[in-house]
Design an enzyme around this catalytic site. Structure first.
Site, mmCIF file in Angstrom:
data_model
loop_
_atom_site.group_PDB
_atom_site.id
_atom_site.type_symbol
_atom_site.label_atom_id
_atom_site.label_comp_id
_atom_site.label_asym_id
_atom_site.label_seq_id
_atom_site.Cartn_x
_atom_site.Cartn_y
_atom_site.Cartn_z
ATOM 1 N N HIS A 404 0.026 -3.731 -1.904
ATOM 2 C CA HIS A 404 1.213 -4.108 -1.124
ATOM 3 C C HIS A 404 2.468 -4.104 -2.000
ATOM 4 O O HIS A 404 3.468 -3.453 -1.673
ATOM 5 C CB HIS A 404 0.983 -5.492 -0.520
ATOM 6 C CG HIS A 404 2.130 -6.016 0.290
ATOM 7 N ND1 HIS A 404 2.117 -6.052 1.660
ATOM 8 C CD2 HIS A 404 3.331 -6.554 -0.079
ATOM 9 C CE1 HIS A 404 3.253 -6.566 2.109
ATOM 10 N NE2 HIS A 404 4.003 -6.884 1.070
ATOM 11 N N GLU A 405 2.420 -4.840 -3.115
ATOM 12 C CA GLU A 405 3.620 -4.961 -3.945
ATOM 13 C C GLU A 405 3.984 -3.646 -4.630
ATOM 14 O O GLU A 405 5.165 -3.340 -4.808
ATOM 15 C CB GLU A 405 3.438 -6.066 -4.983
ATOM 16 C CG GLU A 405 3.264 -7.460 -4.386
ATOM 17 C CD GLU A 405 4.383 -7.870 -3.434
ATOM 18 O OE1 GLU A 405 5.514 -7.369 -3.575
ATOM 19 O OE2 GLU A 405 4.118 -8.683 -2.531
ATOM 20 N N HIS A 408 6.009 -1.652 -2.273
ATOM 21 C CA HIS A 408 7.429 -1.993 -2.418
ATOM 22 C C HIS A 408 8.040 -1.262 -3.608
ATOM 23 O O HIS A 408 9.145 -0.720 -3.530
ATOM 24 C CB HIS A 408 7.578 -3.501 -2.653
ATOM 25 C CG HIS A 408 7.454 -4.351 -1.445
ATOM 26 N ND1 HIS A 408 8.198 -4.150 -0.309
ATOM 27 C CD2 HIS A 408 6.683 -5.445 -1.200
ATOM 28 C CE1 HIS A 408 7.897 -5.077 0.595
ATOM 29 N NE2 HIS A 408 6.974 -5.871 0.080
ATOM 30 N N HIS A 411 8.650 2.320 -2.877
ATOM 31 C CA HIS A 411 9.801 2.460 -1.982
ATOM 32 C C HIS A 411 11.098 2.395 -2.802
ATOM 33 O O HIS A 411 12.005 3.242 -2.658
ATOM 34 C CB HIS A 411 9.766 1.346 -0.934
ATOM 35 C CG HIS A 411 10.718 1.532 0.199
ATOM 36 N ND1 HIS A 411 10.761 0.675 1.278
ATOM 37 C CD2 HIS A 411 11.695 2.449 0.439
ATOM 38 C CE1 HIS A 411 11.693 1.067 2.121
ATOM 39 N NE2 HIS A 411 12.287 2.138 1.630
#
Length: 618
Positions: A404-405, A408, A411
């Site tokens: 998940h991180e 980020h 992105h």
């Protein structure tokens, strides 16, 4: 504590031993980050802070110059952009240093200085938006045509002109900006109370003494022994409940501040102000809440399946978190990295290469430590690698959080690579899509690697729980924010007791308390005080919209739909160059319509169909 009998293993938990091992990284990942890409030392940070303070008069002197010519407008905006980047670097460094040890007085002081600087800096440039708006659309359009250097500022200019009705005078904006540290102080109080000042209770679990703080609570609530879970919930929320009045004051100040600002800026409501600032139709929020309520029967179906699989006579709130199927496998940080790389292969070679490069930047703080903030986050600065903050504890949930991180981080890295600084930063509305899409890809990969029925059931159960926690739970949080802000707008007094009442009603409605689906103990209605996201109003609903979007994009990519991967990667690389709602529409997804949310609920039912078929199979 005594564990449940092994003879009930299938009903209660299915222990796994993965037959397929994750490939290990060739070079072990470091567990503490190197902040030298930002500043070589704390002394350098302090020197940079003083230098920016000294340069504030130069920014103030630009007031009144923007309309002189296209070149003057470009020069002024360039100067502010450069100062913005300097301030972001200072803020990020101070914030990350504090989150690694909230007890450290120097870290607290540095964060305070960064906040104070933010107020002074914001006050200094508060004239900027009113002055841009005073130029008018025609003059700005003419300047854009004659000065190519303004191209990178075009989105800022368009957005500023759009918000003219909600911008106050330069003097008033300066006062509001100067008060920013004071307005934000309640969140700091909550952080220190929760992470540094609360005396957390201790429990003896499996022969070890465990302090039930925010991090350990997250682990103990998954414990297979129901008595341990209940003790952990009682201890944790009992500790929080001692400060119900204090948490009520801090959150009440945030809600009242938000409501007051909406009135000052001529918005009909606080939620309209929050969404309007990023051109997100309020229909997105309202449609999400409406469709979630329509989907509550699916959520209740999940709870009944959970009760059946855990072999429980009834269901309580502390029964939500243990895995429907347990696995004993532990994952190192390097395992998590290898699995994330494997899971994201459908995103293509360029994505994989950038992810490997970013792994090597040594910008991750990975393991729990005394005084360290709980949870996980990603932060960064335009001209430095993204930084990832984790509390890796080795269970599969830590692997999912890792993916998940780093979603980020990717992105951020992709937007920074493709965009100039001025349009690299992306909206909160799209901020959770890349991270959640990584979780979806990881879930798909792990199901494909499952070597037994039990392994597949574990992964399906985990995916089901992520949908519960990210779609339904975050929508419930979003509705809590709507209700508390509505109460403030009506002039109701908000305190800890009132917050608990509002939250308790939602908790019972969503979990079917009245229908006998799940019993909600009044003590656990203190949970609102545990959620730090409420200090960033109207943020949490975007987890629910993001998992909706992430499922849409990931499933299209995995299905090999033509153009799906390119559309998704283009969205990430676009940063903030297009308004977020429109950026998703450009990628083929309208979040103001019911269909995307209905697809999530349909997927949840489909997972349960698959699980029930597996459970019924001989």
């Amino acid at each position: 504590m005594k564990h449940l009998p092994v003879s009930r293993a299938l009903a209660l938990s299915l222990a796994l031993a993965f037959s397929s091992q994750a490939p290990v990284q060739a070079d072990p990942l470091p567990t503490t980050w190197d902040l030298s890409p930002l500043y070589a030392s704390d002394a350098d940070w302090e020197a940079a802070r003083k230098a920016l303070l000294a340069d504030l008069p130069k920014l103030a002197a630009l007031k009144g110059t923007l309309g002189k010519s296209a070149q003057s407008l470009r020069a002024g905006l360039d100067a502010v952009s450069a100062a913005n980047l300097r301030y972001e670097r200072l803020r990020v460094y101070a914030s990350m240093k504090q989150s690694t040890d909230n007890r450290d007085a120097a870290n607290q002081e540095r964060s305070g200085l960064a906040g104070k600087l933010g107020g002074e800096y914001g006050s200094t440039i508060a004239w900027l938006e009113p002055e841009i708006q005073s130029l008018g659309e025609a003059k700005v359009a003419a300047f854009l045509k004659t000065e190519p250097g303004l191209k990178k500022h075009a989105e800022h200019l368009r957005n500023s002109l759009r918000q003219a009705r909600h911008t106050l005078s330069a003097e008033t904006e300066a006062v509001i900006a100067a008060l920013a540290p004071v307005r934000g102080a309640t969140g700091d109080v909550r952080t220190l109370l929760f992470n540094a000042n609360t005396r957390w209770p201790e429990l003896t679990v499996d022969g070890k003494t465990e302090k039930v703080d925010g991090t350990k609570y997250g682990l103990l609530r998954q414990h297979p022994d129901r008595a341990v879970r209940k003790q952990a919930f009682d201890a944790f929320f009992g500790a929080i409940g001692q400060y119900e009045d204090t948490y009520g004051v801090t959150l009440g100040n945030v809600v009242q501040d938000d409501t007051t600002m909406a009135k000052l800026r001529r918005y009909p409501s606080a939620v309209a102000m929050s969404l309007g600032a990023e051109e997100i139709p309020e229909a997105v929020y309202r449609t999400l809440v409406a469709e979630v309520h329509k989907g509550l029967p699916t959520l209740h179906r999940y709870f009944k399946l959970r009760q059946k699989m855990l072999g429980l006579p009834d269901l309580h709130y502390y029964d939500i978190y243990p895995a429907l199927v347990t696995q004993k496998k532990q994952y190192s940080l390097d395992d998590a990295a290898a699995l994330t790389l494997a899971a994201t292969r459908p995103l293509g070679e360029d994505y994989q290469a950038l992810l490997k490069t970013t792994f090597k930047a040594n910008t991750m703080h990975a393991l729990p430590a005394p005084g360290k903030s709980g949870g996980a986050y990603q932060d960064g600065v335009y001209d430095a690698p993204p930084f990832v903050f984790l509390n890796h504890q080795g269970e599969f949930d830590s692997v999912s959080t890792f993916a998940h991180e780093w979603g980020h981080a990717m992105h951020t890295a992709m937007a920074n690579r493709a965009q100039p600084y001025e349009t690299a930063g992306y909206s909160l509305f799209v901020a959770e899509i890349a991270s959640t899409a990584n979780e979806v890809l990881l879930s798909h990969y792990m199901r494909g690697q499952a070597g037994s029925k039990e392994e597949k059931l574990f992964q399906l159960g985990y995916a089901l729980e992520r949908l519960r926690g990210t779609f339904f739970r975050q929508a419930m949080f979003g509705e809590f924010e709507l209700n508390t802000h509505d109460a403030a707008a009506k002039g109701e007094a908000l305190n800890g007791k009132r917050f608990t009442e509002i939250y308790c009603k939602l908790l019972k409605d969503y979990h079917g308390d009245a229908a006998g689906i799940m019993k909600i103990d009044p003590l656990y209605c203190q949970e609102w005080a545990f959620i730090p996201h409420f200090y960033r109003p109207f943020y949490v609903y975007q987890y629910a919209t993001s998992i909706t979007a992430a499922l849409h994009f990931a499933e299209d990519i995995l299905a090999g739909k033509p153009g799906a991967r390119d559309n998704y990667l283009k969205l990430l690389a676009g940063g903030g160059s297009v308004a977020p709602y429109q950026a998703l529409k450009n990628a083929g997804l309208d979040m103001a319509t019911p269909a995307p949310y209905q697809a999530v609920i349909k997927r949840m039912d489909g997972i349960m169909d698959e699980m029930e078929a597996l459970l019924a199979a001989k």
